[in-house]
Design a protein around this motif. Structure first.
Motif, PDB file in Angstrom:
ATOM      1  N   GLY A 163       1.934  80.280  25.700  1.00 39.25           N
ATOM      2  CA  GLY A 163       0.578  80.818  25.594  1.00 39.25           C
ATOM      3  C   GLY A 163      -0.015  80.437  24.243  1.00 39.25           C
ATOM      4  O   GLY A 163       0.721  80.221  23.274  1.00 39.25           O
ATOM      5  N   ARG A 164      -1.343  80.361  24.167  1.00 37.20           N
ATOM      6  CA  ARG A 164      -1.974  79.905  22.924  1.00 37.20           C
ATOM      7  C   ARG A 164      -1.671  80.815  21.736  1.00 37.20           C
ATOM      8  O   ARG A 164      -1.644  80.370  20.591  1.00 37.20           O
ATOM      9  N   ASN A 165      -1.417  82.078  22.026  1.00 36.37           N
ATOM     10  CA  ASN A 165      -1.130  83.020  20.940  1.00 36.37           C
ATOM     11  C   ASN A 165       0.364  83.255  20.712  1.00 36.37           C
ATOM     12  O   ASN A 165       0.740  84.012  19.823  1.00 36.37           O
TER      13      ASN A 165
ATOM     14  N   LYS B  58      -1.473  77.865  19.182  1.00 41.43           N
ATOM     15  CA  LYS B  58      -2.773  77.174  19.187  1.00 41.43           C
ATOM     16  C   LYS B  58      -3.116  76.600  17.803  1.00 41.43           C
ATOM     17  O   LYS B  58      -3.900  75.664  17.694  1.00 41.43           O
ATOM     18  N   GLN B  59      -2.505  77.179  16.741  1.00 40.64           N
ATOM     19  CA  GLN B  59      -2.776  76.662  15.388  1.00 40.64           C
ATOM     20  C   GLN B  59      -1.688  75.698  14.928  1.00 40.64           C
ATOM     21  O   GLN B  59      -1.708  75.246  13.788  1.00 40.64           O
ATOM     22  N   CYS B  60      -0.741  75.457  15.821  1.00 43.42           N
ATOM     23  CA  CYS B  60       0.381  74.609  15.378  1.00 43.42           C
ATOM     24  C   CYS B  60       0.526  73.399  16.305  1.00 43.42           C
ATOM     25  O   CYS B  60      -0.279  72.487  16.238  1.00 43.42           O
TER      26      CYS B  60
ATOM     27  N   PHE C 205      -0.735  68.748  19.623  1.00 47.61           N
ATOM     28  CA  PHE C 205       0.348  67.749  19.596  1.00 47.61           C
ATOM     29  C   PHE C 205       0.978  67.630  20.986  1.00 47.61           C
ATOM     30  O   PHE C 205       1.141  66.536  21.528  1.00 47.61           O
ATOM     31  N   ASP C 206       1.304  68.780  21.577  1.00 40.38           N
ATOM     32  CA  ASP C 206       1.922  68.777  22.908  1.00 40.38           C
ATOM     33  C   ASP C 206       0.978  68.200  23.960  1.00 40.38           C
ATOM     34  O   ASP C 206       1.406  67.455  24.844  1.00 40.38           O
ATOM     35  N   GLN C 207      -0.295  68.549  23.845  1.00 39.86           N
ATOM     36  CA  GLN C 207      -1.256  68.037  24.839  1.00 39.86           C
ATOM     37  C   GLN C 207      -1.362  66.517  24.758  1.00 39.86           C
ATOM     38  O   GLN C 207      -1.427  65.823  25.771  1.00 39.86           O
ATOM     39  N   ARG C 208      -1.367  66.035  23.541  1.00 41.47           N
ATOM     40  CA  ARG C 208      -1.470  64.590  23.355  1.00 41.47           C
ATOM     41  C   ARG C 208      -0.252  63.875  23.948  1.00 41.47           C
ATOM     42  O   ARG C 208      -0.378  62.868  24.653  1.00 41.47           O
TER      43      ARG C 208
END
Ligand code: MF3
Ligand code: CO
Length: 315
Positions: free
Chosen positions: A30-32, A44-46, A50-53
């Motif tokens: 999850g983003r949080n 979401k801040q880390c 990177f993972d999406q790319r």
């Protein structure tokens, strides 16, 4: 066969660990949620972007590093400490190596210097390797075993390949040494091989491909009239001696694994004056020779992919 981690194996890139940890296959956070990298930051801040790319590159059919190949800042720091010893060991060798020294003496220096700094020589007992360092002279391509019977002589070119374990973290690099006056053709082989490391390093940047690096080295070696060993390569390194990916120096642009920040691997091309073909000594299972008996040279650097390019960890 020993040293599996360094032999070409066309199925390796499809092997279990790579798939299990690949962006497509790992559990989505999850983003949080706290990031998987252990930074303590929210996902979401880390490493979210990177993972999406990486996931999108994987879906396009590229080979991408799994999470198990991305070093955390704490791991990187621990590996740097290991590398300090590795570098000091090679510096010691550089100061003392000369004609008349046996490769057994080099092995003793490496052992003594490594343990003096509380490290462990990684080669010792690795898959049955009997010594603390590899010493590869002239037509020996790599994995030469130190021996009291082998005396360095004027005109030899020798690779000393040191690897250190400190607190479980691995460093690995090697250098060439010219013993006394060496022939102009051997000196050029050593020099061009060293330059090929810089040619490779220029290609190390996030979101590039390992094939960009391998191709650049291959082109450079060929342009100088040399060949590059195909069947033995470099490797990921840091948490293990030999991790994925296997690293080729005869690869193609835009192919092989994507380079992502936090990946660590070796650039260690073996460049031959003559043909690329090699064979392994049956009697010891380790020593690799050029088939044509002509000299081979190798330098090895351990490199980290960073956000902006690369950092040399051991050389
Ligand atoms: N240091 C070598 C490398 O560059 C590995 C040697 S394996 C050993 O990966 F057992 F011979 F040490
Ligand atoms: Co290596």
């Amino acid at each position: 066969m020993s040293f599996q981690g360094r032999m070409r194996n066309t199925t390796r890139t499809q092997s279990g660990p790579l798939r299990n940890f690949s962006p497509v296959n790992v559990k989505k956070l999850g983003r949080n949620d706290p990031c998987w990298c252990g930074s303590g930051k929210k996902y979401k801040q880390c490493h979210n972007q990177f993972d999406q790319r990486l996931e999108s590159l994987e879906l396009q059919g590229h080979i991408v590093p799994g999470r198990n190949l991305i070093k955390t800042p704490a791991q990187i720091q621990a590996i740097r400490e290991s590398a300090k010893i590795n570098i000091a060991v090679l510096d010691y060798v550089a100061e003392h190596i000369q004609a008349g020294v046996t490769t057994e003496e080099i092995d003793r220096w490496v052992y003594e210097q490594t343990v003096k700094y509380h490290g462990i020589p990684a080669p010792l007992h690795y898959e049955g390797f009997p010594k603390s360092v590899c010493t590869s002279i002239n037509q020996v391509v790599c994995h030469g075993i130190p021996s009291p019977d082998v005396v360095l002589k004027e005109g030899d070119i020798v690779n000393v390949d040191a690897s250190t374990i400190l607190n479980g973290y691995f460093s690995d690099s090697s250098r060439m040494f010219c013993i006394g006056q060496v022939s102009e053709e051997k000196r050029r082989l050593v020099e061009v091989t060293k330059q090929s490391i810089d040619v490779g390093l220029e290609q190390v940047k996030p979101w590039g491909f390992l094939g960009d690096m391998g191709h650049a080295i291959h082109d450079f070696a060929r342009a100088n009239g040399y060949s590059v060993v195909r069947d033995i390569g470099g490797h990921g390194v840091g948490l293990e001696f030999h991790e994925d990916p296997w690293v080729s120096y005869v690869s193609h642009r835009g192919e092989e694994m994507v380079m992502a920040p936090g990946m660590m691997f070796t650039i260690e091309p073996m460049i031959n004056m003559g043909k690329e073909d090699i064979y392994i000594d049956d009697s010891d299972g380790w020593t690799v020779y050029t088939e044509d008996g002509l000299p081979s040279a190798q330098w090895e650097v351990q490199v980290l992919v960073t956000e902006s390019g690369y950092e040399i960890i051991s050389y």
